[in-house]
Each structure stands twice: as C-alpha cells, then as structure tokens.
Design an enzyme around this catalytic site. Sequence first.
Site, PDB file in Angstrom:
ATOM      1  N   ASP A  43       2.656  -4.071   2.086  1.00 39.38           N
ATOM      2  CA  ASP A  43       1.476  -4.937   2.208  1.00 39.38           C
ATOM      3  C   ASP A  43       1.582  -6.114   1.230  1.00 39.38           C
ATOM      4  O   ASP A  43       0.741  -7.010   1.228  1.00 39.38           O
ATOM      5  CB  ASP A  43       0.165  -4.154   2.052  1.00 39.38           C
ATOM      6  CG  ASP A  43       0.018  -3.487   0.704  1.00 39.38           C
ATOM      7  OD1 ASP A  43       0.957  -3.564  -0.119  1.00 39.38           O
ATOM      8  OD2 ASP A  43      -1.050  -2.876   0.457  1.00 39.38           O
ATOM      9  N   SER A  44       2.668  -6.134   0.440  1.00 35.60           N
ATOM     10  CA  SER A  44       2.982  -7.328  -0.362  1.00 35.60           C
ATOM     11  C   SER A  44       3.125  -8.540   0.559  1.00 35.60           C
ATOM     12  O   SER A  44       3.071  -9.672   0.097  1.00 35.60           O
ATOM     13  CB  SER A  44       4.280  -7.115  -1.153  1.00 35.60           C
ATOM     14  OG  SER A  44       5.322  -6.648  -0.306  1.00 35.60           O
ATOM     15  N   ASP A  82       3.778   0.173   5.305  1.00 34.24           N
ATOM     16  CA  ASP A  82       2.664   0.381   4.371  1.00 34.24           C
ATOM     17  C   ASP A  82       1.347   0.529   5.114  1.00 34.24           C
ATOM     18  O   ASP A  82       1.098  -0.200   6.085  1.00 34.24           O
ATOM     19  CB  ASP A  82       2.553  -0.857   3.467  1.00 34.24           C
ATOM     20  CG  ASP A  82       2.626  -0.509   2.002  1.00 34.24           C
ATOM     21  OD1 ASP A  82       2.511   0.676   1.656  1.00 34.24           O
ATOM     22  OD2 ASP A  82       2.812  -1.450   1.205  1.00 34.24           O
ATOM     23  N   LYS A 112       3.581   4.618   4.164  1.00 32.53           N
ATOM     24  CA  LYS A 112       3.331   4.733   2.720  1.00 32.53           C
ATOM     25  C   LYS A 112       1.858   4.502   2.444  1.00 32.53           C
ATOM     26  O   LYS A 112       1.242   3.620   3.047  1.00 32.53           O
ATOM     27  CB  LYS A 112       4.177   3.710   1.948  1.00 32.53           C
ATOM     28  CG  LYS A 112       3.903   3.725   0.437  1.00 32.53           C
ATOM     29  CD  LYS A 112       4.956   2.957  -0.344  1.00 32.53           C
ATOM     30  CE  LYS A 112       4.696   1.475  -0.431  1.00 32.53           C
ATOM     31  NZ  LYS A 112       3.404   1.116  -1.070  1.00 32.53           N
ATOM     32  N   GLU A 114      -1.160   4.560  -1.008  1.00 32.40           N
ATOM     33  CA  GLU A 114      -1.289   4.496  -2.469  1.00 32.40           C
ATOM     34  C   GLU A 114      -2.278   5.522  -3.019  1.00 32.40           C
ATOM     35  O   GLU A 114      -3.297   5.800  -2.377  1.00 32.40           O
ATOM     36  CB  GLU A 114      -1.751   3.089  -2.885  1.00 32.40           C
ATOM     37  CG  GLU A 114      -0.752   2.006  -2.532  1.00 32.40           C
ATOM     38  CD  GLU A 114      -1.154   0.622  -3.029  1.00 32.40           C
ATOM     39  OE1 GLU A 114      -2.169   0.495  -3.751  1.00 32.40           O
ATOM     40  OE2 GLU A 114      -0.440  -0.342  -2.700  1.00 32.40           O
ATOM     41  N   GLU A 182       5.225   2.566  -9.612  1.00 32.75           N
ATOM     42  CA  GLU A 182       5.150   1.129  -9.934  1.00 32.75           C
ATOM     43  C   GLU A 182       4.434   0.900 -11.259  1.00 32.75           C
ATOM     44  O   GLU A 182       3.377   1.509 -11.523  1.00 32.75           O
ATOM     45  CB  GLU A 182       4.387   0.405  -8.801  1.00 32.75           C
ATOM     46  CG  GLU A 182       4.208  -1.082  -9.073  1.00 32.75           C
ATOM     47  CD  GLU A 182       3.798  -1.886  -7.842  1.00 32.75           C
ATOM     48  OE1 GLU A 182       3.657  -1.300  -6.747  1.00 32.75           O
ATOM     49  OE2 GLU A 182       3.608  -3.101  -7.998  1.00 32.75           O
TER      50      GLU A 182
HETATM   51  O1  KIV Z   1       3.890  -3.695  -0.739  1.00 28.95           O
HETATM   52  C1  KIV Z   1       4.965  -3.552  -1.332  1.00 28.95           C
HETATM   53  O2  KIV Z   1       5.902  -4.347  -1.210  1.00 28.95           O
HETATM   54  C2  KIV Z   1       5.107  -2.385  -2.185  1.00 28.95           C
HETATM   55  C3  KIV Z   1       6.276  -2.338  -3.098  1.00 28.95           C
HETATM   56  C4  KIV Z   1       6.098  -3.307  -4.187  1.00 28.95           C
HETATM   57  C5  KIV Z   1       6.549  -0.972  -3.574  1.00 28.95           C
HETATM   58  O3  KIV Z   1       4.284  -1.522  -2.147  1.00 28.95           O
END
Ligand code: KIV
Length: 267
Positions: A43-44, A82, A112, A114, A182
């Site tokens: 989600d970056s 994500d 993924k 969090e 992280e």
């Molecule tokens: O969203 C992302 O790119 C991440 C990584 C920084 C682990 O969660």
Amino acid sequence: MKNVKTFEKMKKDNQKIVMVTAYDYPSGKHVQESNVDIILVGDSLGMVVLGYEDTLKVTIEDILHHTKAARRGADDTFIVADMPFMTYNLSLEQTKKNAALLITEGGANAVKLEGGKQSRLEAIRAIVDCEIPVVAHLGLTPQSINAFGGYRVQGKKEVEFNEILIQAKEIEKAGAFMLVLEGIPEKLGKKISETLSIPTIGIGAGKFTDGQVLVYHDILGMADFKPKFVKNYAQLNKDIPNNIKEFVKEVKDSKFPTEENIYNPIK
Ligand code: KIV
C-alpha cells in the site's frame, strides 16, 4: 514459482529472502527479471505511485488494479498483495471477502496485513482458514501512524519490545507464514527472527532478519524522501528529468527526429 514451502526451507537453510515492491507491468517485469524471491504490491503505492501523504487513502480497488498489472509483468513470481487500511478491520466476513478478491481477481498468492492485536490475530486465522497464505507486519506499521503519533521506531522501550515479541509469537501461532518487521531496533529484529520458525523480512529492522524488503522507488532513487534504512542503487529522480530535458532540447533545436526515426524520410 517459489511458494510458502520454499520460503520455509530458505529460512531453515539460512538463505536470505529478498522481497521488493512492484505496482504495475514494468515494475513487475523489472523485479521478476532481477530474480527477486517475492513481489509485494504494497500500500506504499499510495505514496510512491498515487502521490498521497500516507498509505491511509489506498483502497482495495487500488490494490486490486495494481496487483493485476504487476502480475501481468511477473507471471512467475510469488506475489503478496497488501490489504489496505480498514479493509480487514470491520468484520471477518469483510476480511475474508477482500483477501479472496486479491487472490481470485488480482492473481496474488498471499495477502499481507498490519498489526498483532487480538482482532488482527482473528483476521489472520480467518484468512488462513480460507487456504489463503498470510504475511503479517509488525513494528512501525504505517497504517497506524495516527495512533503512533507519527513515523517513530517502535520497540525501543522494554515494554514495547516485549509486547512486539509476544505479538510476533501469537502471529506465528495464528498461522501466518511470514512476518514483515518494520522500523524496530536491530536487537528486536534479531530476537524475533531467532524465536520464530516462520521467516522474518526486515525493513529498517537490522541485518539479522531472514530477508529484506525495499520499495522499488527507494532502490532506484525515485522517492522524495530517503529514510535511514533505504539505500538508493540509482538516482532516477535526477536521471529521468535529465533525459526528458534532453528530448525537450532536441525538439526545440530541431535535432529530433532524425532520419533513423522517420518513415520514408524526404531526401
Ligand atoms: O507497503 C509496503 O510497501 C510495505 C513494505 C514497506 C513492507 O508494507
């Protein structure tokens, strides 16, 4: 294609695991060609692709759209998609539906999410129960920035250190096959990696994790901000505009196109 069993074995064999983010066809292709073990459609993308200030505005549709594109570029790489903010927090039904969407329509191999609180453990269990592999994420989890009061390294105080360690153990018990760590002190990254039997992937968690992850744009020097844990292997933020400026100049000076770029040029 590598899979959850490959990653389990890589940890046992002390082979480092490399994860890199990708968000579209070209980045998926580049990352696959670089022999990266895992692609993360993170989600970056909210920050590095969509230009938001943080990751909180990213939607499930955004991740779905970008996962499909990354998959078209990387047909033979394990993809983790994500789950964006609030797409696994409302109910287990919502959680399972969104996770399934990223697998069935997006083409991801795992999802993924969090955090390590009780409700997140329930979410992990519910997704794993649907036969969808889950990567968990602890430490400086960007979806919690408002709760954390900013981007701060987590686990520095003893009480936080122990809390994150406990959550990591619970995450493994809940059935996650991998854990991203992280923004934590190296000592905590080491302790968790030694304690768990599932692989840990670090980003700002020191050198003792079972693997490392970096954002595509950070590796290539394309992001606006460079945190301490990032190493730029290129300076595309400078190189790209310089190349485009050269094109602009050549057009203005009538130096482009030349014969080699013209169909049936006038002699
Ligand atoms: O969203 C992302 O790119 C991440 C990584 C920084 C682990 O969660």
